[in-house]
Design a protein around this motif. Structure first.
Motif, mmCIF file in Angstrom:
data_model
loop_
_atom_site.group_PDB
_atom_site.id
_atom_site.type_symbol
_atom_site.label_atom_id
_atom_site.label_comp_id
_atom_site.label_asym_id
_atom_site.label_seq_id
_atom_site.Cartn_x
_atom_site.Cartn_y
_atom_site.Cartn_z
ATOM 1 N N CYS A 1 0.830 -1.208 0.000
ATOM 2 C CA CYS A 1 0.000 0.000 0.000
ATOM 3 C C CYS A 1 0.861 1.254 0.000
ATOM 4 C CB CYS A 1 -0.924 -0.003 1.219
ATOM 5 S SG CYS A 1 -2.242 -1.249 1.132
ATOM 6 N N LEU B 1 0.857 4.176 -2.924
ATOM 7 C CA LEU B 1 0.642 5.602 -2.670
ATOM 8 C C LEU B 1 1.809 6.440 -3.172
ATOM 9 C CD1 LEU B 1 -0.948 5.433 0.903
ATOM 10 C CD2 LEU B 1 -2.087 5.986 -1.254
ATOM 11 N N ARG C 1 1.593 9.318 -6.103
ATOM 12 C CA ARG C 1 2.168 10.651 -5.938
ATOM 13 C C ARG C 1 3.056 11.019 -7.133
ATOM 14 N NH1 ARG C 1 3.661 14.059 -1.797
ATOM 15 N NH2 ARG C 1 2.736 12.683 -0.268
ATOM 16 N N VAL D 1 -7.485 7.879 -5.739
ATOM 17 C CA VAL D 1 -6.391 8.055 -4.775
ATOM 18 C C VAL D 1 -6.941 8.364 -3.391
ATOM 19 C CG1 VAL D 1 -4.404 9.493 -4.186
ATOM 20 C CG2 VAL D 1 -4.743 8.761 -6.551
ATOM 21 N N TYR E 1 -8.374 5.260 -1.892
ATOM 22 C CA TYR E 1 -7.297 4.340 -1.515
ATOM 23 C C TYR E 1 -6.722 4.747 -0.153
ATOM 24 C CZ TYR E 1 -3.594 0.962 -2.538
ATOM 25 O OH TYR E 1 -2.760 -0.126 -2.516
ATOM 26 N N LYS E 2 -6.551 6.068 0.039
ATOM 27 C CA LYS E 2 -6.037 6.540 1.321
ATOM 28 C C LYS E 2 -7.037 6.274 2.444
ATOM 29 C CE LYS E 2 -3.087 10.189 -0.561
ATOM 30 N NZ LYS E 2 -2.853 11.661 -0.659
ATOM 31 N N CYS F 1 -6.770 2.689 3.388
ATOM 32 C CA CYS F 1 -5.559 2.452 4.178
ATOM 33 C C CYS F 1 -5.764 2.880 5.626
ATOM 34 C CB CYS F 1 -4.380 3.217 3.568
ATOM 35 S SG CYS F 1 -3.801 2.557 1.987
ATOM 36 N N GLU G 1 4.324 11.009 4.403
ATOM 37 C CA GLU G 1 3.630 11.829 3.405
ATOM 38 C C GLU G 1 3.711 13.306 3.768
ATOM 39 O OE1 GLU G 1 -0.838 11.604 2.488
ATOM 40 O OE2 GLU G 1 0.103 10.269 1.030
#
Length: 363
Positions: A131, A135, A139, A201, A204-205, A208, A224
């Motif tokens: 994961c 990410l 980015r 995106v 997905y975050k 997570c 991040e």
């Protein structure tokens, strides 16, 4: 055959020959004529057996042609059905409400797929690392390229879950394009791909945050934030540097393009006048020079445009035409061209294998 059983195996043929020599005593002079007939027939059978690889290659080639023809017909049928469906959908009368509904469906499918992927990774070893890598890739690629890569992967792998994402993306794309004109179609598609990529995106975050271990997710957020802080410092400097490079390159290369174009046109005019013994009057000469200047300016502007396109910090940069054509349902011609090139590559490799087999190599 009087003595031999026809075979493609040279070893089997030799064994038959040995048995015949034993059966008809080759040491007995009385059997000389009979043995000569056996030997003559043996040579014919030997020639036939040696040609076996060629016959097999010919049969394989014929079978391959039949299979390719069947595959081509099937592909044409599927493509015709696909085009008919797309034509039917594109000729519908869409409203802004339809666009919003299709957009909501596409966003929902993207969110579902993002959660599905994260749950799948969390069940396997090293899921948190996977994961984090995803990410980081998001980015680096940016939202638009992330979405295009996702659809491209679905086209290439025929993933059942991804096919739902692709179908929903097709619907929203067709609806938006139906309300667009030729001048703003590309801009609308780019914005749409950017928005859908951002939705994926973000989902997905969220997944997570929900499924990852608290410690792993805390480390992910910290890293991040550190990257965001570094980008805030370096981004203005990078933008300023790119701007300076674009301006300097545009001035220098534009001037060079102008000078070279004007010099070539002037040399060509001089050559024509000298070859034809023509002397131009002042007004005509100034008119021709003006035309040369205008042409040189257009060439310089074209060069500057190319330079600005190459030296760009646009987030769309790096997305190849091939990936976009795989992704977009509206780019049917590019998709057909890609499939044609793939078929050409397959046919070429098939011919190479055939030639190699004829030469005795197995590949």
């Amino acid at each position: 055959m009087a003595y031999f059983t026809q075979t493609d195996s040279l070893d089997d043929l030799r064994n038959q020959y040995k048995r015949l020599l034993t059966k008809f005593d080759y040491k007995d002079p009385k059997n000389a004529k009979l043995l000569a007939e056996i030997d003559k027939e043996y040579k014919k059978c030997q020639t036939y057996a040696k040609m076996a690889p060629l016959r097999k290659a010919k049969d394989d080639f014929a079978r391959k042609l039949d299979e390719d023809e069947m595959a081509r017909v099937q592909a044409e049928r599927e493509r015709a059905e696909y085009n008919a469906e797309i034509k039917r959908r594109t000729q519908r009368h869409y409203t802004k409400e339809d666009c919003q509904n299709y957009l909501n469906i596409a966003c929902r499918e993207l969110k579902n797929y993002a959660y599905l992927k994260v749950r799948y990774y969390m069940k396997s070893a090293g899921g948190a690392s996977t994961c984090r890598n995803d990410l980081d890739t998001f980015r680096m690629n940016g939202n638009r390229k992330t979405y295009i890569n996702l659809r491209t992967l679905g086209k290439l792998t025929n993933d059942r879950d991804l096919l739902k994402v692709i179908e929903a993306g097709n619907d929203v794309e067709i609806a938006f394009v139906a309300l667009a004109d030729k001048n703003n179609k590309e801009r609308i598609l780019q914005k749409l791909e950017e928005k859908l990529g951002a939705v994926y995106v973000a989902a997905y975050k969220e997944a997570c945050d929900k499924y990852m271990d608290d410690v792993d997710y805390a480390r992910l957020v910290a890293r991040e934030n550190k990257q965001n802080k570094a980008e805030k410092i370096t981004k203005p400097m990078e933008s300023a540097l790119i701007m300076i490079i674009r301006v300097v390159a545009s001035i220098v290369l534009g001037t060079i393009a102008f000078g070279v174009t004007f010099a070539i046109l002037d040399m060509f005019l001089t050559f024509v006048c000298d070859a034809s013994n023509i002397k131009l009057s002042g007004i005509i000469l100034w008119g021709i020079v003006t035309i040369e200047v205008i042409v040189a300016v257009f060439v310089a502007l074209a060069v500057i445009k190319v330079i600005n396109k190459l030296i760009s910090e646009d987030t769309y940069q790096g997305v190849s035409d091939k990936k976009v054509s795989y992704s977009r349902v509206t780019e049917g011609e590019k998709y057909d061209e890609i499939k044609k090139n793939e078929n050409l590559s397959k046919n070429t490799s098939g011919v190479i294998r055939l030639v190699a087999r004829l030469l005795g190599f197995r590949i």
